[in-house]
Design an enzyme around this catalytic site. Sequence first.
Site, short mmCIF file in Angstrom:
data_model
loop_
_atom_site.label_atom_id
_atom_site.label_comp_id
_atom_site.label_asym_id
_atom_site.label_seq_id
_atom_site.Cartn_x
_atom_site.Cartn_y
_atom_site.Cartn_z
N GLY A 68 0.83 -1.21 0.00
CA GLY A 68 0.00 0.00 0.00
C GLY A 68 0.86 1.25 0.00
O GLY A 68 0.62 2.21 -0.75
N ASP A 114 15.66 -5.00 10.97
CA ASP A 114 14.92 -4.81 12.22
C ASP A 114 14.78 -3.32 12.49
O ASP A 114 15.77 -2.59 12.42
CB ASP A 114 15.67 -5.46 13.39
CG ASP A 114 15.56 -6.97 13.32
OD1 ASP A 114 14.61 -7.47 12.68
OD2 ASP A 114 16.45 -7.63 13.88
N ASP A 136 9.00 5.74 7.29
CA ASP A 136 8.53 5.09 8.51
C ASP A 136 7.37 5.94 9.00
O ASP A 136 7.46 7.17 9.05
CB ASP A 136 9.61 4.95 9.57
CG ASP A 136 9.21 3.87 10.57
OD1 ASP A 136 9.17 2.70 10.18
OD2 ASP A 136 8.88 4.21 11.72
N SER A 137 6.29 5.27 9.34
CA SER A 137 5.07 6.01 9.61
C SER A 137 4.23 5.28 10.64
O SER A 137 4.53 4.15 11.02
CB SER A 137 4.28 6.19 8.30
OG SER A 137 4.21 4.96 7.60
N PHE A 140 -4.99 1.69 2.93
CA PHE A 140 -4.40 0.53 3.60
C PHE A 140 -4.31 0.83 5.09
O PHE A 140 -4.64 1.94 5.54
CB PHE A 140 -3.02 0.19 3.00
CG PHE A 140 -1.97 1.23 3.25
CD1 PHE A 140 -1.87 2.36 2.45
CD2 PHE A 140 -1.06 1.10 4.30
CE1 PHE A 140 -0.90 3.33 2.68
CE2 PHE A 140 -0.08 2.06 4.54
CZ PHE A 140 -0.01 3.19 3.74
N GLY A 141 -3.85 -0.18 5.84
CA GLY A 141 -3.60 0.03 7.27
C GLY A 141 -4.81 0.59 8.00
O GLY A 141 -5.92 0.05 7.92
N HIS A 178 -0.09 12.67 5.64
CA HIS A 178 1.24 12.80 6.26
C HIS A 178 2.35 12.50 5.25
O HIS A 178 3.33 13.22 5.16
CB HIS A 178 1.30 11.86 7.47
CG HIS A 178 0.86 10.45 7.18
ND1 HIS A 178 -0.32 10.15 6.55
CD2 HIS A 178 1.45 9.25 7.39
CE1 HIS A 178 -0.44 8.84 6.42
NE2 HIS A 178 0.62 8.27 6.91
N ARG A 179 2.18 11.41 4.50
CA ARG A 179 3.23 10.99 3.55
C ARG A 179 3.35 12.00 2.42
O ARG A 179 4.45 12.35 1.99
CB ARG A 179 2.89 9.60 3.01
CG ARG A 179 3.98 8.96 2.19
CD ARG A 179 3.74 7.47 1.97
NE ARG A 179 3.73 6.75 3.22
CZ ARG A 179 2.63 6.34 3.86
NH1 ARG A 179 1.43 6.54 3.33
NH2 ARG A 179 2.70 5.74 5.03
P1 ITT Z 1 7.98 -1.08 5.56
O1 ITT Z 1 8.68 -0.96 6.90
O2 ITT Z 1 8.46 -2.23 4.75
O3 ITT Z 1 7.95 0.21 4.81
P2 ITT Z 1 5.65 -1.34 7.24
O4 ITT Z 1 4.20 -1.56 6.98
O5 ITT Z 1 6.30 -2.26 8.26
O6 ITT Z 1 6.43 -1.40 5.85
P3 ITT Z 1 6.08 0.88 9.00
O7 ITT Z 1 7.03 0.13 9.87
O8 ITT Z 1 6.42 2.30 8.66
O9 ITT Z 1 5.86 0.15 7.62
O10 ITT Z 1 4.67 0.80 9.66
C1 ITT Z 1 3.74 1.78 9.38
C2 ITT Z 1 2.35 1.25 9.66
O11 ITT Z 1 1.55 2.40 10.00
C3 ITT Z 1 1.75 0.67 8.41
O12 ITT Z 1 1.91 -0.72 8.35
C4 ITT Z 1 0.28 1.08 8.55
O13 ITT Z 1 -0.37 0.18 9.35
C5 ITT Z 1 0.33 2.37 9.33
N1 ITT Z 1 0.26 3.48 8.38
C6 ITT Z 1 1.27 4.29 7.97
N2 ITT Z 1 0.83 5.14 7.03
C7 ITT Z 1 -0.45 4.86 6.82
C8 ITT Z 1 -1.44 5.37 5.97
O14 ITT Z 1 -1.16 6.32 5.07
N3 ITT Z 1 -2.66 4.87 6.04
C9 ITT Z 1 -2.96 3.90 6.91
N4 ITT Z 1 -2.08 3.33 7.73
C10 ITT Z 1 -0.84 3.80 7.70
#
Ligand code: ITT
Length: 215
Positions: free
Chosen positions: A18, A46, A75-76, A161-162, A197-198
């Site tokens: 996503g 990690d 990272d988000s 997503f998320g 945010h992104r």
């Molecule tokens: P990578 O580390 O491989 O990039 P990840 O999913 O593990 O993938 P993060 O450690 O940054 O990434 O986790 C961020 C989580 O925060 C992500 O899995 C989502 O659940 C949530 N998140 C971040 N940005 C989001 C968005 O724009 N919309 C919804 N959920 C978001």
Amino acid sequence: MTPRTLSGRIVIATHNKGKLAEMRELLAPYGVDATSAGELGLPEPDETGFMFSENAAIKSRAAAAASGLPALADDSGVCVDALDGAPGLFSANWAGPGKNFAPAMARVEEELRKRGATAPEQRRAHFVSALTVTWPDGHEELFEGRVFGTIVWPPRGPRGFGYDPIFLPDGHARTFGEMESHEKHGVPADGSEALSHRARAFQKLASALLAKNRA
Ligand code: ITT
């Protein structure tokens, strides 16, 4: 130091589909050939940092070292005020190894209810994105963006997503999950601020590193 520009082939240091789709859309207007860490089969480092910016740098450094290409990482997470900022850095972890966000969103709701947080003003939250770019020679740049809003229940909307279906950004009647991708993370042509945010972090990145490459 000579100002850097991001051009040619780069790697997007993410394994999150996503997020990758959004980052590709953000980069689309610029002449950048973006592959991803997932597509290159790079391992997932990690995330041992205590801040979003530290975890982003861990990912962009690892991808730049492994690929020999400039690497862009995000990272988000979503930080809920009434939960002392949780899930925050652990937003991905709350979804478990299967990366299932239905239970992760339900956990946010359950924790809010445990604290009696039912009124919108008790359900304030914000998303954070830290974007880092690391070049193979070790040069690094960091850009951050935030968007504030409210956690709603039940989840609304099939898109994104998320945690998108439970996040209602301030000033809007629809959650991120109900918005088209261009509404959530499109970059307005008139130079006004993007919504997510992104996209907000990306606007800063673009004006520092991409403006000269605009196709
Ligand atoms: P990578 O580390 O491989 O990039 P990840 O999913 O593990 O993938 P993060 O450690 O940054 O990434 O986790 C961020 C989580 O925060 C992500 O899995 C989502 O659940 C949530 N998140 C971040 N940005 C989001 C968005 O724009 N919309 C919804 N959920 C978001």
